[in-house]
Motif scaffolding. Structure first.
Motif, PDB file in Angstrom:
ATOM      1  N   LEU A   4       0.766  -0.972   0.218  1.00 60.05           N
ATOM      2  CA  LEU A   4       0.518  -0.214   0.327  1.00 60.05           C
ATOM      3  C   LEU A   4       1.027   1.270   0.315  1.00 60.05           C
ATOM      4  O   LEU A   4       1.772   1.615   1.280  1.00 60.05           O
ATOM      5  CB  LEU A   4      -0.913  -0.116   1.443  1.00 60.05           C
ATOM      6  N   VAL A  23      -0.824  -1.152  -4.964  1.00 62.62           N
ATOM      7  CA  VAL A  23      -1.537  -0.121  -4.790  1.00 62.62           C
ATOM      8  C   VAL A  23      -1.689   0.897  -4.459  1.00 62.62           C
ATOM      9  O   VAL A  23      -0.603   0.994  -3.109  1.00 62.62           O
ATOM     10  CB  VAL A  23      -3.082  -1.061  -3.832  1.00 62.62           C
ATOM     11  N   LEU A  31      -2.500   4.400  -2.888  1.00 67.59           N
ATOM     12  CA  LEU A  31      -3.245   4.683  -1.762  1.00 67.59           C
ATOM     13  C   LEU A  31      -3.497   6.013  -1.827  1.00 67.59           C
ATOM     14  O   LEU A  31      -2.604   6.970  -0.963  1.00 67.59           O
ATOM     15  CB  LEU A  31      -2.752   4.556  -0.190  1.00 67.59           C
ATOM     16  N   VAL A  55      -6.452   3.399  -4.836  1.00 68.24           N
ATOM     17  CA  VAL A  55      -7.512   3.936  -4.815  1.00 68.24           C
ATOM     18  C   VAL A  55      -7.878   4.899  -3.755  1.00 68.24           C
ATOM     19  O   VAL A  55      -6.447   5.528  -3.163  1.00 68.24           O
ATOM     20  CB  VAL A  55      -7.964   2.813  -3.407  1.00 68.24           C
ATOM     21  N   LYS A  73     -12.717  -0.305   2.362  1.00 59.85           N
ATOM     22  CA  LYS A  73     -11.911  -0.440   1.082  1.00 59.85           C
ATOM     23  C   LYS A  73     -10.609  -0.942   1.948  1.00 59.85           C
ATOM     24  O   LYS A  73     -10.453  -1.939   1.318  1.00 59.85           O
ATOM     25  CB  LYS A  73     -11.130   1.026   0.608  1.00 59.85           C
ATOM     26  N   LEU A  75      -9.451  -4.157   0.233  1.00 58.80           N
ATOM     27  CA  LEU A  75      -7.963  -4.702  -0.176  1.00 58.80           C
ATOM     28  C   LEU A  75      -7.202  -6.091   0.029  1.00 58.80           C
ATOM     29  O   LEU A  75      -6.824  -6.593  -0.935  1.00 58.80           O
ATOM     30  CB  LEU A  75      -7.130  -3.770  -0.396  1.00 58.80           C
ATOM     31  N   GLN A  76      -7.082  -6.098   1.742  1.00 60.12           N
ATOM     32  CA  GLN A  76      -6.258  -7.114   1.802  1.00 60.12           C
ATOM     33  C   GLN A  76      -7.568  -8.231   1.637  1.00 60.12           C
ATOM     34  O   GLN A  76      -6.708 -10.062   1.178  1.00 60.12           O
ATOM     35  CB  GLN A  76      -6.454  -6.842   3.319  1.00 60.12           C
ATOM     36  N   TYR A 110      -8.214  -9.133  -1.073  1.00 62.06           N
ATOM     37  CA  TYR A 110      -8.436  -9.575  -2.615  1.00 62.06           C
ATOM     38  C   TYR A 110      -7.097  -9.790  -2.379  1.00 62.06           C
ATOM     39  O   TYR A 110      -6.604 -10.730  -2.761  1.00 62.06           O
ATOM     40  CB  TYR A 110      -8.882  -8.350  -3.552  1.00 62.06           C
ATOM     41  N   TRP A 111      -6.282  -9.265  -2.414  1.00 55.00           N
ATOM     42  CA  TRP A 111      -4.481  -9.516  -2.117  1.00 55.00           C
ATOM     43  C   TRP A 111      -4.125 -10.525  -1.749  1.00 55.00           C
ATOM     44  O   TRP A 111      -2.589 -11.011  -2.017  1.00 55.00           O
ATOM     45  CB  TRP A 111      -3.686  -7.780  -2.318  1.00 55.00           C
TER      46      TRP A 111
END
Length: 154
Positions: free
Chosen positions: A72, A101, A103, A124, A136, A140-141, A143-144
């Protein structure tokens, strides 16, 4: 406050690169409250992030074969911008495939385009509302760490 969780039998790692202490604490606490099982490493500027990832400076000797499951990365950082960090990551074979990602609070189309052109995997916007940020970060966590199959983590 310490931002390192026990990894026990889990080798997943998240690197959070954020210079704003409030945003950093909120991000880490949200990830912890979601029961994230990954270790969370923190860098407070772009130079610290690169030192951590490449095992140099104050992180000399770190096992650089163990790279984050995802990063992130705040876009606006002191010393070295998030965009410059991203470019350095993509230029190095050790980190070229690590998902990143962005952020950030920026909503400028030119920033979004620049991040994707530099190799970001996602962009994001940081919402102002705590609940929105929490949601959000949960997504994120999930998915990744749980959905995505990463070849960079290990």
């Amino acid at each position: 406050m310490s931002y390192s969780l026990s990894t026990s039998m889990n080798d997943k790692l998240i690197l959070v690169v954020e210079d704003n202490p409030d945003h950093l604490e909120l991000t880490v606490l949200t990830l912890e409250e979601q029961g994230v099982t990954a270790e969370i490493a923190v860098a407070r500027d772009g130079v610290q992030a690169l030192d951590y990832l490449f095992g140099q400076g104050s992180h000399a000797g770190r096992d650089t074969q163990r790279q984050p499951s995802f990063i992130l990365l705040d876009m606006k950082l002191p010393k070295l911008s998030g965009l410059d960090v991203l470019r350095s990551l993509r230029a190095n074979p050790l980190t070229a495939l690590v998902p990143v990602v962005m952020l950030t609070s920026s909503s400028e189309r030119s920033d979004i385009v620049a991040c994707y052109q530099a190799g970001a995997n996602g962009f994001v916007r940081k919402p102002v509302d705590f609940g929105d940020l929490t949601e959000k970060l949960q997504r994120l966590q999930a998915y990744w760490l749980d959905v995505n199959e990463s070849i960079a983590a290990g």
